[in-house]
Write a protein that holds these residues in place. Sequence first.
Motif, short mmCIF file in Angstrom:
data_model
loop_
_atom_site.label_atom_id
_atom_site.label_comp_id
_atom_site.label_asym_id
_atom_site.label_seq_id
_atom_site.Cartn_x
_atom_site.Cartn_y
_atom_site.Cartn_z
N ASP A 179 0.85 -1.18 0.00
CA ASP A 179 0.00 0.00 0.00
C ASP A 179 0.89 1.24 0.00
N PRO A 180 0.86 2.06 -1.06
CA PRO A 180 1.75 3.23 -1.12
C PRO A 180 1.55 4.18 0.06
N GLU A 181 0.32 4.21 0.63
CA GLU A 181 0.08 5.14 1.72
C GLU A 181 0.80 4.73 3.00
N THR A 182 1.24 3.47 3.08
CA THR A 182 1.93 2.98 4.28
C THR A 182 3.44 3.00 4.11
N VAL A 183 3.90 3.49 2.98
CA VAL A 183 5.34 3.50 2.74
C VAL A 183 6.01 4.58 3.60
N PRO A 184 6.94 4.21 4.48
CA PRO A 184 7.64 5.22 5.29
C PRO A 184 8.80 5.80 4.52
N SER A 185 9.10 7.03 4.78
CA SER A 185 10.28 7.64 4.18
C SER A 185 11.47 7.38 5.09
N ALA A 186 12.67 7.58 4.55
CA ALA A 186 13.87 7.39 5.36
C ALA A 186 13.87 8.35 6.55
N GLY A 187 13.27 9.51 6.35
CA GLY A 187 13.23 10.50 7.43
C GLY A 187 12.41 10.05 8.62
N ASP A 188 11.50 9.05 8.41
CA ASP A 188 10.72 8.54 9.53
C ASP A 188 11.59 7.77 10.51
N LEU A 189 12.69 7.19 10.02
CA LEU A 189 13.54 6.36 10.85
C LEU A 189 14.91 6.98 11.07
N PHE A 190 15.24 7.96 10.28
CA PHE A 190 16.61 8.41 10.15
C PHE A 190 16.63 9.92 10.13
N ASP A 191 17.26 10.54 11.10
CA ASP A 191 17.26 12.00 11.22
C ASP A 191 18.43 12.58 10.45
N PRO A 192 18.19 13.15 9.25
CA PRO A 192 19.30 13.67 8.45
C PRO A 192 20.06 14.80 9.14
N ALA A 193 19.35 15.68 9.86
CA ALA A 193 20.01 16.81 10.51
C ALA A 193 20.98 16.33 11.58
N THR A 194 20.54 15.38 12.42
CA THR A 194 21.42 14.85 13.45
C THR A 194 22.60 14.12 12.83
N THR A 195 22.34 13.36 11.77
CA THR A 195 23.41 12.63 11.10
C THR A 195 24.46 13.58 10.54
N ALA A 196 24.01 14.66 9.90
CA ALA A 196 24.95 15.65 9.35
C ALA A 196 25.80 16.26 10.46
N ARG A 197 25.16 16.54 11.61
CA ARG A 197 25.90 17.11 12.74
C ARG A 197 26.94 16.14 13.26
N VAL A 198 26.58 14.86 13.34
CA VAL A 198 27.51 13.84 13.83
C VAL A 198 28.71 13.70 12.89
N VAL A 199 28.42 13.56 11.58
CA VAL A 199 29.50 13.38 10.61
C VAL A 199 30.42 14.59 10.58
N LEU A 200 29.84 15.79 10.62
CA LEU A 200 30.65 17.01 10.59
C LEU A 200 31.57 17.09 11.80
N MET A 201 31.02 16.89 12.99
CA MET A 201 31.81 17.04 14.21
C MET A 201 32.87 15.96 14.34
N GLN A 202 32.61 14.78 13.82
CA GLN A 202 33.59 13.71 13.93
C GLN A 202 34.77 13.92 12.99
N ASN A 203 34.64 14.85 12.06
CA ASN A 203 35.78 15.26 11.24
C ASN A 203 36.43 16.52 11.78
#
Length: 392
Positions: free
Chosen positions: A346-370
Amino acid sequence: MVQLLLVVGVLVAMFVAYNIGGSTTGPAFGPAVGADAISKTAAAALMGVFFFIGAWTIGRNVVTKLGTELVVDTGVFTLESSIVVLFFIGVALLVGNVFGVPASTSMTAVGAIAGLGLAGGVLDLAVMGEIVTWWVVSPIIGFWVSLIIGRYFYARLNRLVAMERSEGPLLDIDRSGVLPIPRVHQTTNRRELFGTITVISIGCLMAFSSGTSNIANAVAPLVGSGELAMDPAIVLGGIAVTIGAFTIARRTLETMGSDITELPLTAAIVVASVSSILVVFLSTLGIPASFVIIATVSIIGLGWGRATRPVTVPEAVTAEKSPSVTVDALAADEEGEELPPIGEEDPETVPSAGDLFDPATTARVVLMQNVVPAIASVGAYLTFRFLPIAGV
């Protein structure tokens, strides 16, 4: 004057160890805390105990090697230069902890020592190149292994272990006798208890591994300079790490356990297993293990994989239609429901990556670890290059 410098050096080393406790507790026990398998206080206590065991046993070998292999002339480790190196390691790690991002202690320490070696013309480029190569390769391996598990094996794995958290605590404490006795809570099932013990045990293994490698990042320069004996250095470092685990590590536990991606208990076990196996592998090769980076990227890979249709391998091989469209995979995974055939979701039940995965937090983590290791490397190099520091 020498005694005063030694006191300053010890305090700076403990400051580094304090930040090590803050930055490494998250990757070790973040998955367990995020899955509500253990409290932050209990995670801090276990971190302190197993870090010290690792430091006292295997860690003393790493302390010796870190000050002899990365630079071709150990004479650069004077008391003054050791204090400066430790200062930049501590400041850089503090920056990561303030932002709630667990920085790589190994990368930061090696970066600071490399800055010293480069400024003094004694850096062993072959050893440095080997270390950097594995730092690049190991997170890639962790990412793809976790992604594959998340996409193709997670649903079946979760049905096998069935470790969804129940209401109430896992254990009750019976205080009727002389000594308190822990007992399994009446709502806790065996699989849940087994899964909880597993993920906590893996966290303890990662804490042990951290002790074997990261104690050197705090005390190796002082021990290498001959101003501080090995045993008291390890004891002081272990105490400071424990204090950091109980205080500043709370923010990194939240970042690693819940902010990047949702981590049910099964997912926590996957992340911890992949990370710890890679860390042990690197340790056997004598490479300073950057398990902060490996654990972070493994969480990202698992979150990304679970944001896609988690088909099994047989389904992926026999499917006639593309599995790129996802279903409400998490709900089906956790509740043990049957997934619809590939291509009939059912296309209406398809979750986006953003539902499970926080891009903003990920970007902050990757940036600071460099950024954090770069602060230590550049700061140490400029200091030893342009200021008159004894031994350089």
